[in-house]
Structure formats: C-alpha cells, structure tokens
Design an enzyme around this catalytic site. Structure first.
Site, PDB file in Angstrom:
ATOM      1  N   HIS A 100      82.587 -14.039  64.624  1.00 23.79           N
ATOM      2  CA  HIS A 100      83.423 -13.003  64.020  1.00 23.79           C
ATOM      3  C   HIS A 100      84.603 -12.722  64.935  1.00 23.79           C
ATOM      4  O   HIS A 100      84.462 -12.718  66.155  1.00 23.79           O
ATOM      5  CB  HIS A 100      82.606 -11.720  63.812  1.00 23.79           C
ATOM      6  CG  HIS A 100      83.307 -10.732  62.936  1.00 23.79           C
ATOM      7  ND1 HIS A 100      83.200 -10.768  61.563  1.00 23.79           N
ATOM      8  CD2 HIS A 100      84.141  -9.704  63.222  1.00 23.79           C
ATOM      9  CE1 HIS A 100      83.933  -9.798  61.052  1.00 23.79           C
ATOM     10  NE2 HIS A 100      84.519  -9.137  62.036  1.00 23.79           N
ATOM     11  N   ASP A 115      80.315   1.166  55.495  1.00 20.05           N
ATOM     12  CA  ASP A 115      81.505   0.606  56.149  1.00 20.05           C
ATOM     13  C   ASP A 115      82.661   0.496  55.162  1.00 20.05           C
ATOM     14  O   ASP A 115      83.808   0.761  55.510  1.00 20.05           O
ATOM     15  CB  ASP A 115      81.206  -0.760  56.770  1.00 20.05           C
ATOM     16  CG  ASP A 115      82.451  -1.333  57.453  1.00 20.05           C
ATOM     17  OD1 ASP A 115      82.963  -0.681  58.365  1.00 20.05           O
ATOM     18  OD2 ASP A 115      82.933  -2.399  57.026  1.00 20.05           O
ATOM     19  N   ARG A 173      89.704   4.743  57.277  1.00 17.60           N
ATOM     20  CA  ARG A 173      90.319   4.448  58.590  1.00 17.60           C
ATOM     21  C   ARG A 173      91.702   3.841  58.414  1.00 17.60           C
ATOM     22  O   ARG A 173      92.629   4.143  59.151  1.00 17.60           O
ATOM     23  CB  ARG A 173      89.430   3.484  59.381  1.00 17.60           C
ATOM     24  CG  ARG A 173      88.225   4.156  60.001  1.00 17.60           C
ATOM     25  CD  ARG A 173      87.266   3.120  60.538  1.00 17.60           C
ATOM     26  NE  ARG A 173      87.860   2.289  61.566  1.00 17.60           N
ATOM     27  CZ  ARG A 173      87.443   1.057  61.853  1.00 17.60           C
ATOM     28  NH1 ARG A 173      86.433   0.516  61.182  1.00 17.60           N
ATOM     29  NH2 ARG A 173      88.025   0.358  62.793  1.00 17.60           N
TER      30      ARG A 173
HETATM   31  N1  URA Z   1      86.881  -6.054  61.502  1.00 14.27           N
HETATM   32  C1  URA Z   1      85.949  -5.253  60.929  1.00 14.27           C
HETATM   33  O1  URA Z   1      85.096  -5.717  60.179  1.00 14.27           O
HETATM   34  N2  URA Z   1      85.980  -3.953  61.219  1.00 14.27           N
HETATM   35  C2  URA Z   1      86.883  -3.399  62.050  1.00 14.27           C
HETATM   36  O2  URA Z   1      86.838  -2.214  62.269  1.00 14.27           O
HETATM   37  C3  URA Z   1      87.867  -4.236  62.634  1.00 14.27           C
HETATM   38  C4  URA Z   1      87.830  -5.582  62.351  1.00 14.27           C
END
Ligand code: URA
Length: 432
Positions: free
Chosen positions: A82, A161, A168
C-alpha cells in the site's frame, strides 16, 4: 456518553478510552453523530494527535465497522503493498503482476485519486472494460485462479473509513498521522492479508512533507500492523518530484506496461523492484533481498509478469490488447510542449503542482462526483538532475482543450532550471 464530551476531551489533549473511541465510530457509521461533530472531532485529533493505544483502538473500531475478508481458501502466504499516495505513483500496477508471476498471491484492494494524488483504480479504469468493483466471491476466485486481483474495497470493508475519509477531504484533516494510519490499516487488516509492505511517501507531493513526519507515520503504520500479528514493514520513498515520467490515467497505464516490458524510467523501475524484493522475502520465497530482486527482474526478462498483467486485465473484464495497443485507451486531442526558457540543469519539479495541473486538465477530481478524462495528463521529458537547453521541451501536456495557458503558467512556476541540482535520493529509509 455524549459526543460533545468526547470532542472536549480530545480538544484538551486527553487520551480517549476504548469505549469513547468505539462510541465515536459506532455513531459515525449509524449516522447518529452528525457530520459537524465528526468534523470537530477530526480537527481536534488533527491538532492534539493520538497515543499509540488510541491509534490502535481507532483502527480496530474502524476495521470492525464492516466485514473481514476470509482469504483462507487461497493457498499460500498472501502479500500486499500500500502506498500513502503520490503523483505519478503507478507502482501497484506493475508490482502486483511481478510478484504474482512468482507464485505469490497478491489480493490488492486499492483506492481512487485524492486531491493532487492519483488512484490505482482510476488508472485501471482507463483500460476499456476493466472492472474494479467485483463481488467478494469473484475477487477470491480470481486470486485463487490467477494469483492476483486489483479491486476497489469489496462490499462493506471499513465503512467508518468511507464516511470519515469523505469528511477529512473537505475539512482539511487528511494529513494527520493517526487519521492516515487508522484509515489505511483498518482497510488492510479487514482485507485479511498476511504480510504488507507500505510505501510511505515523503516530500512536496506527499501528505507528509518532511522526513521526520513520514518516519512517524511509517512507525505508526508498522506498529498497528504488528500489533494485530500482521507481518508489516515500510519504506520511505521520495515524492518531491513525480515518480516516473507519466502523470495521468491512460499515460500511467502505458508506463506500467512499458515497465513490464523493461522499458520504463529508472526511478519507477527501481522503486517497483525494491518493493517487489521486500514482498518476495516476506512471502518466504527468498531468503535475502538480492535473490528476491533477481527473481523479480527475471519476471520481466522472461515475459511472465506481462503475461500475468494480461491475465488480470482479462479476468476483470478488460481488453488485454492494451499491452500491444495502448492507443485503445482514450487519447488526448492536443499534445503541447513546454519549452525551457533557459539552459541549465533541472533542479526542482514540484510533484504536487504537477499533480494539480493534471487534475485541472481533467485527469483528477475537483469534486467527488467529477467524471475523469482518462486521456489527459503530463509526460515529463526532463527530471531533476537532467541537463536542458533553452527551447528544449521540459514536458508534454496531453489535453483535450487547445488553450492551456493557465496550465503552462502553473507548470513554469513549479519547475526550476539552475546551474546545478542537489543529488536526488529515491529511497530514504526502511522501517521494520
Ligand atoms: N490512503 C488511505 O487509504 N487513507 C489515507 O488517509 C491516506 C491515504
């Protein structure tokens, strides 16, 4: 428990309990906590940070807000990678087939572009027919049969998320270590991978601008992963200038294919081989990085990685003819050069501004529901350290509008040509 008290505690720098963090995440997912309170909590966290214990609790609460993928039907150790996000960072696209060609299953759940940074899913969608939204059972079957898949979060992975991320993005709280770490790791833990290599970007085009902050983020990510028994490590790689030469969706797919043919720029090739070598060692297929790297390089020379890429594209509904005919992807009407005004050495190429320029051409989203133009973007003809003569092209703008005076000005403002350039370091550190 009242949300306003939780916000108050964080705002005053207090350490939240597991119960308080759980109340926050539950309330976000159920919709009981309104966006304005979530936003206030995010801003308080942005300024007051979180302890290691709070970061782990937040990650686990977000992970448990949705499904947990069961990869046990796929034999072998599953390895994923990632990146924290960058400009021109198409690393995942050639990396997954290289590693999968060595018999290591790569179940990759990727994301979309965010702000000035590109997203792997958006790039793959430039390939006619490629589906990134596939069912969980098809995802598992594809990784079992082909050894790899690159998809969007299937079903209900970390729904907390999704909501928090969207807020965010519009409350300027993206570049926060506890928020980035919990966002990435909640999804990665839910996706069930055994081992994870994280590419933490640092510099102008990254969310973390300084090496010190990037190191803190890398340690937070690795710490959370290890805390749940995941084999996890990070590298910190440079994102002051774009990675590779291509920025823009179809252009980056073409450069990824070039890499699999052994014909890509040195920086992107080096990063992919480094990440690949770490993944191979973590999988147990090699004892040391040197051997692992040689194995990755062989998948390029023997054509097996390119074959794997084609298999993945076809399995996900895409047209594998893209390998020999990249022109089947959308093509820009205009190619406009940006000539250097003076002779010298390229000393700076601001990655974030190159990303913004590509976004403004239509390659990225300014609003969440913007449609992308896959054809547009920028090809760097010169990178930091390259000599250039006045009049020579610094880069080529791929555009579907003829008048790009605004873009040209932005690009000129963010590329420097001087007498000398500082030496450039691609990989700064490894964090275990
Ligand atoms: N990638 C993600 O999945 N979340 C973040 O906060 C930043 C990059």
């Amino acid at each position: 428990m009242r949300m306003v008290d939780i916000i108050d505690k964080k705002r005053n720098g207090g350490e939240l309990t597991q119960e308080e963090i759980q109340t926050f995440v539950d309330g976000v997912v159920s919709g009981e906590i309104p966006d304005y309170q979530t936003s206030a909590f995010l801003m308080a966290t942005y300024f007051k940070d979180m302890t290691d214990a709070e970061r782990s609790e937040l990650t686990m609460a977000m992970m448990k807000s949705g499904d947990h993928l069961d990869l046990s039907s796929i034999p072998g150790l599953k390895v994923d990678k990632h990146s924290t996000g960058g400009v021109g960072d198409k690393t995942s696209i050639p990396l997954a087939p290289i590693v999968a060609a060595l018999g290591i299953p790569v179940p990759m759940i990727s994301g979309r572009g965010l702000g000035h940074t590109g997203g792997t899913l958006d790039k793959l969608e430039a390939i006619p027919g490629y589906q990134v939204e596939i069912s969980e059972s098809d995802f598992l079957k594809q990784v079992r049969d082909q050894g790899l898949a690159i998809v969007g979060a299937t079903g209900n992975i970390a729904p907390a998320d999704k909501k928090i991320y969207a807020l965010r993005d519009v409350t300027d709280t993206v570049d926060s270590i506890p928020l980035i770490a919990s966002s990435i790791m909640s999804k990665k833990i839910a996706s069930g991978t055994d081992a994870l290599v994280i590419d933490v970007k640092t510099g102008a085009g990254a969310f973390m601008k300084t090496l010190d902050d990037s190191r803190k983020l890398a340690k937070a990510l690795v710490g959370i992963g290890k805390g749940v028994g995941m084999d996890c490590m990070a590298i910190i790689s440079d994102m002051n200038q774009p990675l590779g030469n291509a920025i823009g969706n179809a252009l980056e797919i073409k450069e990824s294919i070039d890499l699999l043919k052994g014909q890509a720029p040195a920086d992107i090739t080096e990063l992919v081989m480094t990440l690949g070598a770490h993944m191979v060692v973590m999988s147990g297929k090699a004892d040391d990085l040197e051997t692992a790297r040689a194995m990755c390089e062989k998948t390029i020379t023997d054509g097996s990685a390119l074959q794997k890429f084609g298999d993945m594209v076809a399995a996900q509904g895409g047209d594998r003819n893209v390998i020999d005919h990249p022109e089947i992807m959308p093509q820009a009407k205009f190619k406009i050069e940006l000539p250097a005004k003076t002779s010298g050495v390229v000393s700076k190429v601001e990655a974030d501004e190159m990303g913004i320029a590509s976004m403004l051409l239509g390659g990225g989203r300014q609003k969440a529901d913007d449609q992308l133009d896959y054809a547009v973007g920028i090809m760097m003809n010169k990178k930091v350290g390259d000599p250039v003569k006045a009049g020579e092209s610094l880069l080529t703008i791929y555009s579907n509008r003829e008048d790009v005076a605004d873009i040209k000005q932005r690009l000129y403002d963010n590329i420097e040509v001087r007498d000398t350039a500082e030496p450039f370091t691609l990989i700064h550190e490894t964090i275990r």
